[in-house]
Scaffold this motif. Sequence first.
Motif, short mmCIF file in Angstrom:
data_model
loop_
_atom_site.label_atom_id
_atom_site.label_comp_id
_atom_site.label_asym_id
_atom_site.label_seq_id
_atom_site.Cartn_x
_atom_site.Cartn_y
_atom_site.Cartn_z
N GLU A 148 -22.73 35.62 -38.04
CA GLU A 148 -22.47 36.32 -36.80
C GLU A 148 -21.02 36.76 -36.73
OE1 GLU A 148 -23.29 37.87 -34.46
OE2 GLU A 148 -25.37 37.44 -34.01
N THR A 149 -20.73 37.62 -35.76
CA THR A 149 -19.33 37.94 -35.49
C THR A 149 -18.82 36.97 -34.43
OG1 THR A 149 -19.94 39.45 -33.74
CG2 THR A 149 -19.71 40.39 -35.94
N ASP A 150 -17.51 36.82 -34.39
CA ASP A 150 -16.88 35.99 -33.36
C ASP A 150 -17.32 36.47 -31.98
OD1 ASP A 150 -14.26 34.24 -32.59
OD2 ASP A 150 -14.40 36.05 -31.35
N ASN A 161 -14.06 39.23 -38.42
CA ASN A 161 -14.04 37.79 -38.22
C ASN A 161 -15.45 37.20 -38.20
OD1 ASN A 161 -12.40 35.65 -38.20
ND2 ASN A 161 -11.69 35.87 -36.09
N LEU A 162 -16.07 37.20 -39.35
CA LEU A 162 -17.43 36.68 -39.45
C LEU A 162 -17.43 35.16 -39.51
CD1 LEU A 162 -19.00 39.14 -42.03
CD2 LEU A 162 -19.31 39.11 -39.57
N LEU A 163 -18.53 34.57 -39.05
CA LEU A 163 -18.66 33.12 -39.08
C LEU A 163 -20.13 32.75 -39.21
CD1 LEU A 163 -19.79 32.65 -35.95
CD2 LEU A 163 -17.38 32.88 -35.41
N LEU A 164 -20.38 31.48 -39.54
CA LEU A 164 -21.75 30.98 -39.48
C LEU A 164 -21.99 30.58 -38.04
CD1 LEU A 164 -21.95 28.76 -42.70
CD2 LEU A 164 -22.81 31.07 -42.35
N ARG A 165 -23.01 31.14 -37.41
CA ARG A 165 -23.17 30.91 -35.97
C ARG A 165 -23.24 29.43 -35.65
NH1 ARG A 165 -29.43 32.74 -34.92
NH2 ARG A 165 -30.39 31.22 -36.33
N THR A 166 -22.63 29.05 -34.53
CA THR A 166 -22.62 27.65 -34.13
C THR A 166 -23.72 27.36 -33.12
OG1 THR A 166 -21.09 28.08 -32.32
CG2 THR A 166 -20.13 27.54 -34.46
N GLN A 167 -24.38 28.42 -32.63
CA GLN A 167 -25.43 28.24 -31.63
C GLN A 167 -26.37 29.44 -31.65
OE1 GLN A 167 -23.31 28.00 -27.91
NE2 GLN A 167 -22.03 29.77 -28.34
N THR A 168 -27.65 29.20 -31.37
CA THR A 168 -28.61 30.32 -31.33
C THR A 168 -28.33 31.23 -30.13
OG1 THR A 168 -30.14 28.70 -30.39
CG2 THR A 168 -30.54 29.37 -32.65
N THR A 169 -27.53 30.74 -29.18
CA THR A 169 -27.10 31.55 -28.03
C THR A 169 -26.47 32.86 -28.49
OG1 THR A 169 -26.58 29.43 -27.01
CG2 THR A 169 -25.82 31.38 -25.85
#
Length: 350
Positions: free
Chosen positions: A140-142, A176-184
């Motif tokens: 996901e993106t930030d 600023n991509l990341l591995l999502r921390t929540q399905t939200t």
Amino acid sequence: MDLNQIKQQFISRLSEIKDEKSLIDLEIEFLGRKGKLTEILRSLFSLDLVEKKRLGLAANELKEWVNNELKTKNHEIRMQKWGRIAETEKLDINDPKFKIENLKLKIDSGHIHPISNMIFKIERIFEEMGYEVVDSNEIETDYYNFTAVGTPPDHPARDDHDTFYIKDLGDLYKKNLLLRTQTTAMQVRYMQKNKPPIKIIIPGKVYRRDDDATHSPMFHQFECLVVGENITLGELKRAISDAMKKLLGENTNIRFRNSYFPFVEPGLEVDVTCSICGGKGCNVCKNTGWVELLGAGMVHPDVLRAGGIDSEKYSGFAFGAGIERLIMMKHSIPSLKLLYENDIRFLNQF
Ligand SMILES: [Zn+2]
């Protein structure tokens, strides 16, 4: 015994061998740690240099020859064995007397992993309640993971210590991509592409920099989002209560507590009776008899607006839960780590 005697003895013994077991015994007798040929090689140390060289060369040649003979014999024995099996156990499925039940086969069939099983079950329950299951991205993106769902810029969850960032991928990935921390993270993405009424469930993997007895760096969540006209807190409570009873059993007790999440207003935390101790108090429920299972609330107007939805006209609710925790409660499993160890004795119980 000299080398020639050893060789003659080996030849005569080898000719009598008919199975793999006695072949191994023969190998040990001649080449094992206390084998006849090994003893000779070991005794070379006490000889003078000329004698050592002469006998050493011959002994090593014999050792190599013995090894090759053993290999050849091993191959012969195996070929005979498979030939016998092919002869005696062949099947003719066109033979009218052939019956599959007569085959002496024991087939151990596997089954679906408890995590996948729980996800399928959740999807089925919510589909029956009229929800649509939505696919979502794990990278996901930030913006969608944090900003759009109300996480302030200085919030500790955005720290490198808590979130897996994907960096240094060149100009293409400057967002600023990341591995999502929540399905939200999927909420605003979905709202931008779909108009109300919205009634969806988002199951999937999430990632956090957490790895200890009670946390795994990758785990599963599901998220429900309902947006429409006149959606109320009462409907939220009803939806959670119905779903949890279908999932965990009719006798499941549920309690709601006020709480805070940046993407809802008001926010609620939802507890169920601890199934490990039946409410008496244990390590898992920290002696309270209750286990926190879900976060919930009415969708924050800012989140609706980020999704391009008129927050004056529409309202909505959202709730989400950790899937591993649901499995722990449903099957009274004391540790989340058991679900990831792939111990067949554990998995066979499901
Ligand atoms: Zn308990």
